[in-house]
Design a protein around this motif. Structure first.
Motif, mmCIF file in Angstrom:
data_model
loop_
_atom_site.group_PDB
_atom_site.id
_atom_site.type_symbol
_atom_site.label_atom_id
_atom_site.label_comp_id
_atom_site.label_asym_id
_atom_site.label_seq_id
_atom_site.Cartn_x
_atom_site.Cartn_y
_atom_site.Cartn_z
ATOM 1 N N ILE B 43 52.425 38.035 82.982
ATOM 2 C CA ILE B 43 52.229 37.456 84.429
ATOM 3 C C ILE B 43 51.104 38.117 84.834
ATOM 4 C CG2 ILE B 43 52.991 37.616 86.813
ATOM 5 C CD1 ILE B 43 55.936 36.890 85.402
ATOM 6 N N ILE B 46 47.942 36.634 83.348
ATOM 7 C CA ILE B 46 47.694 35.361 83.562
ATOM 8 C C ILE B 46 46.838 35.523 84.923
ATOM 9 C CG2 ILE B 46 48.609 33.255 84.572
ATOM 10 C CD1 ILE B 46 50.689 33.542 82.406
ATOM 11 N N ALA B 47 47.352 36.335 85.876
ATOM 12 C CA ALA B 47 46.789 36.435 87.349
ATOM 13 C C ALA B 47 45.357 37.151 87.000
ATOM 14 C CB ALA B 47 47.757 37.415 88.084
ATOM 15 N N LEU B 50 43.120 34.146 85.872
ATOM 16 C CA LEU B 50 42.925 33.192 87.005
ATOM 17 C C LEU B 50 41.903 33.838 87.912
ATOM 18 C CD1 LEU B 50 46.537 31.781 87.220
ATOM 19 C CD2 LEU B 50 44.403 30.448 86.412
ATOM 20 N N THR B 51 42.135 35.353 88.238
ATOM 21 C CA THR B 51 41.345 35.705 89.374
ATOM 22 C C THR B 51 39.885 35.474 88.711
ATOM 23 O OG1 THR B 51 43.208 37.174 89.680
ATOM 24 C CG2 THR B 51 40.994 37.622 90.616
ATOM 25 N N TYR B 54 38.144 32.131 88.998
ATOM 26 C CA TYR B 54 37.818 31.741 90.372
ATOM 27 C C TYR B 54 36.700 32.579 90.945
ATOM 28 C CZ TYR B 54 41.819 28.594 91.624
ATOM 29 O OH TYR B 54 42.447 27.554 91.631
ATOM 30 N N LEU B 57 33.657 30.814 89.434
ATOM 31 C CA LEU B 57 33.371 29.692 90.186
ATOM 32 C C LEU B 57 32.653 30.074 91.417
ATOM 33 C CD1 LEU B 57 36.292 27.013 90.050
ATOM 34 C CD2 LEU B 57 33.967 26.841 89.233
ATOM 35 N N PHE B 58 33.248 31.019 92.018
ATOM 36 C CA PHE B 58 32.672 31.491 93.367
ATOM 37 C C PHE B 58 31.293 32.099 93.052
ATOM 38 C CE2 PHE B 58 31.937 35.021 96.264
ATOM 39 C CZ PHE B 58 32.088 34.602 97.413
ATOM 40 N N LEU B 60 29.204 31.145 90.871
ATOM 41 C CA LEU B 60 28.576 30.018 90.415
ATOM 42 C C LEU B 60 27.752 29.140 91.511
ATOM 43 C CD1 LEU B 60 27.994 28.655 87.583
ATOM 44 C CD2 LEU B 60 29.763 27.010 87.782
ATOM 45 N N GLU B 61 28.966 29.240 92.404
ATOM 46 C CA GLU B 61 28.545 28.358 93.770
ATOM 47 C C GLU B 61 27.629 28.951 94.407
ATOM 48 O OE1 GLU B 61 31.896 27.392 96.239
ATOM 49 O OE2 GLU B 61 30.493 26.309 97.724
ATOM 50 N N ARG B 62 27.292 30.192 94.541
ATOM 51 C CA ARG B 62 26.398 31.067 95.290
ATOM 52 C C ARG B 62 25.238 30.710 94.448
ATOM 53 N NH1 ARG B 62 28.703 36.287 97.710
ATOM 54 N NH2 ARG B 62 27.318 37.344 96.304
ATOM 55 N N ILE B 64 24.103 28.274 92.817
ATOM 56 C CA ILE B 64 23.758 26.880 93.166
ATOM 57 C C ILE B 64 23.226 26.977 94.614
ATOM 58 C CG2 ILE B 64 24.408 24.687 93.401
ATOM 59 C CD1 ILE B 64 26.669 25.025 91.341
ATOM 60 N N LYS B 65 23.828 27.605 95.123
ATOM 61 C CA LYS B 65 23.572 27.653 96.767
ATOM 62 C C LYS B 65 22.067 28.153 96.905
ATOM 63 C CE LYS B 65 26.847 28.192 99.908
ATOM 64 N NZ LYS B 65 27.767 29.118 100.456
ATOM 65 N N ILE B 67 19.755 28.225 94.586
ATOM 66 C CA ILE B 67 18.774 27.330 93.702
ATOM 67 C C ILE B 67 18.390 26.236 94.963
ATOM 68 C CG2 ILE B 67 18.388 25.580 91.975
ATOM 69 C CD1 ILE B 67 20.210 27.186 90.221
ATOM 70 N N GLU B 68 19.490 25.638 95.510
ATOM 71 C CA GLU B 68 19.354 24.544 96.478
ATOM 72 C C GLU B 68 18.275 25.277 97.962
ATOM 73 O OE1 GLU B 68 23.468 22.311 96.535
ATOM 74 O OE2 GLU B 68 23.234 23.799 97.981
#
Lengths: 233, 73
Positions: B43, B46-47, B50-51, B54, B57-58, B60-62, B64-65, B67-68
């Motif tokens: 368990i 798995i945690a 998953l962390t 996430y 992804l966080f 990756l979003e930064r 992209i931001k 680059i924008e």
């Protein structure tokens, strides 16, 4: 709106998604499940396999909504949203098929039971959506591509729903549960506690899909803007 | 901004290492976890995975931001 509000608005649902997925994926492994002679412990796949399908359906509905939006107001942004949500939806569907094959191998003794109407329906449905991407890839003009694929989306979605939710119930025979009513949530198989974890998992997985899609859309926009800039130069 | 990102990653990694060490100590004292069948280790793993996803992804979003912002200038 100050920076703090913006941060909360931007990240609260992502954190919710994270919490839902982590809780469902970990609690789901240890929580007590009803005894089922055929499924045994694999009944826990309800938390992992079924939310993929529910998430896929929701993502494809959003894709359809943006396809209709594009037809009434043809902007590049609506097309990005429509195709982006369709992409993530299909990825979820493929994950659902793969996980379902492992489950089927255990519970039914075969990874692919050709007599099961749900499996036939879903394989045709996936081909429908793969054709959507082939269609998009085949048209060079961006506006034409967006319009034709939006029309295709509007036709593909009801066919897909008919194939995976309506046809299996009419067929009268299915290895999948739920032909009597609610698909995937047979009250005989899942007790109330299991259902709560299942819903938490569905919310988490769906929101994760939305997040991935939004990132994809932003990359598409960046590429689109770069191409436009090059044209202007 | 880059420094901040590195710092958060570092704290994350350190906490994971600390977590592993706590369990390593447990197993050295004839672990109760091993006798339980070790599902809790699964368990935790798995945690952690998953962390990690996430966090990825966080970040990756930064990216992209950034680059924008760069393109909007």
């Amino acid at each position: 709106m100050n920076a703090k509000d913006k941060f909360i608005q931007n990240y609260s649902w992502k954190i919710l998604s994270f919490l839902c997925v982590v809780i469902a994926y970990t609690v789901g492994l240890v929580m007590k499940v009803p005894n089922d002679a055929k499924l045994n412990e694999t009944i826990r796949n309800l938390y992992y396999h079924v939310p993929m399908w529910f998430g896929m359906t929701i993502l494809l509905i959003v894709s359809l909504v943006y396809a209709i939006k594009y037809l009434s107001k043809p902007t590049a942004e609506n097309d990005f949203y429509s195709s982006g949500f369709a992409t993530t939806g299909v990825v979820y569907g493929i994950l659902g098929i793969i996980t379902g094959m492992f489950w089927g191998a255990y519970a039914w003794g075969t990874p692919w039971e050709m007599k099961d109407p749900k499996m036939i329906g879903v394989s045709i449905g996936m081909i429908l959506y793969l054709a959507y991407f082939v269609l998009r890839g085949g048209i060079a003009d961006t506006q034409q591509r967006a319009r034709i694929s939006a029309v295709y989306n509007v036709f593909a979605f009801p066919s897909f729903i008919a194939l995976i939710y309506i046809m299996p119930r009419l067929a009268g025979f299915s290895l999948h549960p739920g032909k009597e009513g609610n698909p995937g949530l047979n009250p005989k198989d899942a007790d109330a506690q299991m259902r709560i974890v299942f819903y938490i998992s569905t919310v988490g997985v769906t929101l994760l899909g939305v997040w991935i899609t939004l990132l994809q859309i932003r990359i598409k926009k960046i590429l689109f803007n770069l191409e436009n800039q090059q044209h202007n130069i | 901004m880059i420094r901040l990102q590195k710092k958060s990653l570092l704290t994350w990694l350190l906490s994971v290492i600390a977590l592993i060490q706590t369990f390593a100590q447990n197993s050295s004292t004839e672990g109760a976890l091993r006798r339980q069948g070790g599902i809790y280790i699964v368990i935790i793993i798995i945690a952690i995975i998953l962390t990690g996803l996430y966090v990825f992804l966080f970040l990756l979003e930064r990216k992209i931001k950034r680059i924008e912002k760069h393109l909007n200038k």
